[in-house]
Design a protein around this motif. Structure first.
Motif, short mmCIF file in Angstrom:
data_model
loop_
_atom_site.label_atom_id
_atom_site.label_comp_id
_atom_site.label_asym_id
_atom_site.label_seq_id
_atom_site.Cartn_x
_atom_site.Cartn_y
_atom_site.Cartn_z
N UNK A 1 0.72 -1.27 0.11
CA UNK A 1 -0.07 -0.12 0.08
C UNK A 1 0.98 1.28 -0.05
N UNK A 2 1.82 1.23 0.73
CA UNK A 2 2.83 2.39 0.89
C UNK A 2 3.62 2.61 -0.48
N UNK A 3 4.07 1.49 -0.88
CA UNK A 3 4.59 1.52 -2.36
C UNK A 3 3.78 2.23 -3.51
N UNK A 4 2.38 1.84 -3.28
CA UNK A 4 1.62 2.37 -4.45
C UNK A 4 1.48 3.92 -4.01
N UNK A 5 1.50 4.31 -2.95
CA UNK A 5 1.05 5.69 -2.52
C UNK A 5 2.71 6.57 -3.03
N UNK A 6 3.66 5.94 -2.92
CA UNK A 6 5.06 6.51 -3.36
C UNK A 6 5.00 6.80 -4.66
N UNK A 7 4.12 5.92 -5.45
CA UNK A 7 4.00 6.30 -6.93
C UNK A 7 3.26 7.59 -7.33
N UNK A 8 2.31 7.73 -6.50
CA UNK A 8 1.09 8.94 -6.41
C UNK A 8 2.15 10.13 -5.54
N UNK A 9 2.73 10.12 -4.79
CA UNK A 9 3.51 10.82 -4.53
C UNK A 9 4.50 11.39 -5.18
N UNK A 10 5.21 10.49 -6.01
CA UNK A 10 6.28 11.22 -7.08
C UNK A 10 5.59 11.87 -8.28
N UNK A 11 4.31 11.55 -8.40
CA UNK A 11 3.57 12.35 -9.23
C UNK A 11 3.05 13.61 -8.95
N UNK A 12 2.61 13.73 -7.67
CA UNK A 12 2.36 15.18 -7.07
C UNK A 12 3.50 15.88 -6.85
N UNK A 13 4.92 15.45 -6.79
CA UNK A 13 5.93 16.12 -6.59
C UNK A 13 7.20 16.01 -7.42
N UNK A 14 7.14 16.36 -8.49
CA UNK A 14 8.22 16.07 -9.50
C UNK A 14 9.57 16.92 -9.16
N UNK A 15 9.39 17.96 -8.18
CA UNK A 15 10.70 18.45 -7.92
C UNK A 15 11.18 18.08 -6.65
N UNK A 16 10.57 17.00 -6.09
CA UNK A 16 11.22 16.48 -4.71
C UNK A 16 11.82 14.92 -4.94
N UNK A 17 13.03 14.86 -4.71
CA UNK A 17 13.69 13.54 -4.46
C UNK A 17 13.25 12.64 -3.57
N UNK A 18 12.83 11.67 -3.86
CA UNK A 18 12.15 10.53 -2.68
C UNK A 18 13.04 9.31 -2.79
N UNK A 19 13.44 9.00 -1.65
CA UNK A 19 14.26 7.91 -1.28
C UNK A 19 13.31 6.65 -0.64
N UNK A 20 13.39 5.57 -1.30
CA UNK A 20 12.51 4.59 -0.85
C UNK A 20 13.59 3.74 0.05
N UNK A 21 13.32 3.70 1.38
CA UNK A 21 14.02 2.71 2.46
C UNK A 21 13.71 1.45 2.14
N UNK A 22 14.64 0.72 2.48
CA UNK A 22 14.67 -0.87 2.57
C UNK A 22 14.03 -1.51 1.16
N UNK A 23 14.05 -0.90 0.18
CA UNK A 23 14.01 -1.42 -1.11
C UNK A 23 12.32 -1.87 -1.21
N UNK A 24 11.37 -1.07 -0.37
CA UNK A 24 9.99 -1.42 -0.08
C UNK A 24 9.97 -2.84 0.54
N UNK A 25 10.86 -3.26 1.22
CA UNK A 25 10.73 -4.67 1.92
C UNK A 25 10.31 -5.80 0.91
N UNK A 26 11.20 -6.15 0.24
CA UNK A 26 10.85 -7.18 -0.81
C UNK A 26 10.70 -8.55 0.05
N UNK A 27 9.49 -9.35 -0.51
CA UNK A 27 9.25 -10.59 0.41
C UNK A 27 10.03 -11.75 0.15
N UNK A 28 11.39 -11.39 0.59
CA UNK A 28 12.31 -12.48 0.35
C UNK A 28 12.28 -13.95 1.08
N UNK A 29 11.48 -13.84 2.23
CA UNK A 29 11.53 -14.99 3.06
C UNK A 29 10.39 -16.06 2.28
N UNK A 30 9.06 -15.33 1.87
CA UNK A 30 8.33 -16.11 1.21
C UNK A 30 8.83 -16.55 -0.18
#
Length: 292
Positions: free
Chosen positions: A146-175
């Motif tokens: 859900x938060x990753x989807x919101x980052x997509x929208x956030x990036x569209x709203x703020x084209x002049x803001x550098x956004x850094x996604x922490x922890x690579x969006x927590x990839x489900x490596x365990x599963x």
């Protein structure tokens, strides 16, 4: 390694002086002070010459602790702090107070907010505009789809803001290790959507914890390979996530060396970018002590 190597995501904390609401439950083993001198021998051993300190609590006291650590060590090249993004005047006042400090970005523990739409609130929007105006990054711990989807929208709203996604969006490596691919495919698709915005970068952090008990370097590679394909080395940076990493690894060296090892097949220029060049450029570390 050269002195261009940057650990772009390191924490320090002091529970007897600062309130960390999350430092309970599974995190209880970490409920003690962790300060820069505690990890300095490991940084020396691994050839890490500079670090970016990232806040661990949404309060001013934690940020002041980070700035004090930065004052005590030239190894700290930048601080990703917290300001009250929902109150632009208060956020501006804090940034003004820290104008001579090495604050290079701002983050917020959005994963702890009761409002699942916190990132998209109008008052947060105003706060993020302030960061863009001042040339600061916004680091997002987008730990859920859900938060990753919101980052997509956030990036569209703020084209002049550098956004850094922490922890690579927590990839489900365990599963993925367990042979379940549905969550992995969803994450992979979302990370591609996030990477489509050129002003979004990501950190290769938290992967040992995401891989689960008994992980080895091979278990981290799928996430790193996907990140390299989506973002390219020039939009990736490496971070230990110490001391949180101690929940998934027995030492700083174990986690850091495994992450570095996933870059073995990356060319020299790309490797240099992930190990320090991206952090230098995105955070502006060479000007970290100049006025905001």
């Amino acid at each position: 390694m050269s002195d261009t190597v940057v650990d772009a995501h390191l924490h320090v904390w002091k529970p007897d002086a600062v309130h960390y609401p999350w430092l309970a439950g599974q995190h209880t083993p970490l409920a003690r002070p962790f300060l820069l001198p505690d990890v300095t021998p490991d940084l020396d051993q691994q050839g890490v010459h500079r670090v970016v300190l990232v806040q661990s609590a949404d309060n001013r006291a934690d940020c002041e602790l980070l700035l004090l650590q930065a004052l005590s060590s030239p190894r700290v090249a930048g601080v990703v702090a917290w300001v009250p993004l929902t109150s632009t005047p208060d956020a501006a006042a804090l940034l003004d107070a820290w104008r001579r400090e090495p604050v290079v970005g701002v983050t917020h523990r959005v994963q702890d907010e009761a409002d699942p739409q916190w990132l998209l609130r109008p008052d947060v929007h105003d706060g993020l505009r302030l960061l863009a105006e001042r040339g600061l990054t916004f680091d997002v711990p987008a730990h859920t789809p859900q938060l990753l989807r919101q980052v997509v929208e956030l990036a569209d709203r703020h084209p002049d803001l550098t956004i850094v996604v922490g922890h690579l969006g927590m990839p489900p490596l365990a599963t993925l290790r367990a042979g379940e691919h549905r969550d992995w495919e969803r994450w992979s698709s979302l990370i591609g959507d996030v990477a489509a915005a050129p002003h979004v970068v990501a950190k290769l952090t938290g992967l040992p914890q995401a891989a689960g008990p008994g992980w080895d370097a091979a278990h981290l590679r799928p996430a790193v390979e996907r990140a390299l394909t989506a973002f390219g080395p020039s939009r990736l940076m490496l971070g230990s996530d110490w001391p949180t990493s101690l929940l998934g690894a027995d030492s700083y060296a174990t986690a850091w060396s495994a992450l570095v090892g996933t870059l073995d097949e990356v060319g020299s220029d790309g490797r240099a970018a992930v190990l320090g060049g991206t952090a230098d450029r995105v955070y502006g570390l060479v000007r970290a002590t100049s006025a905001l």
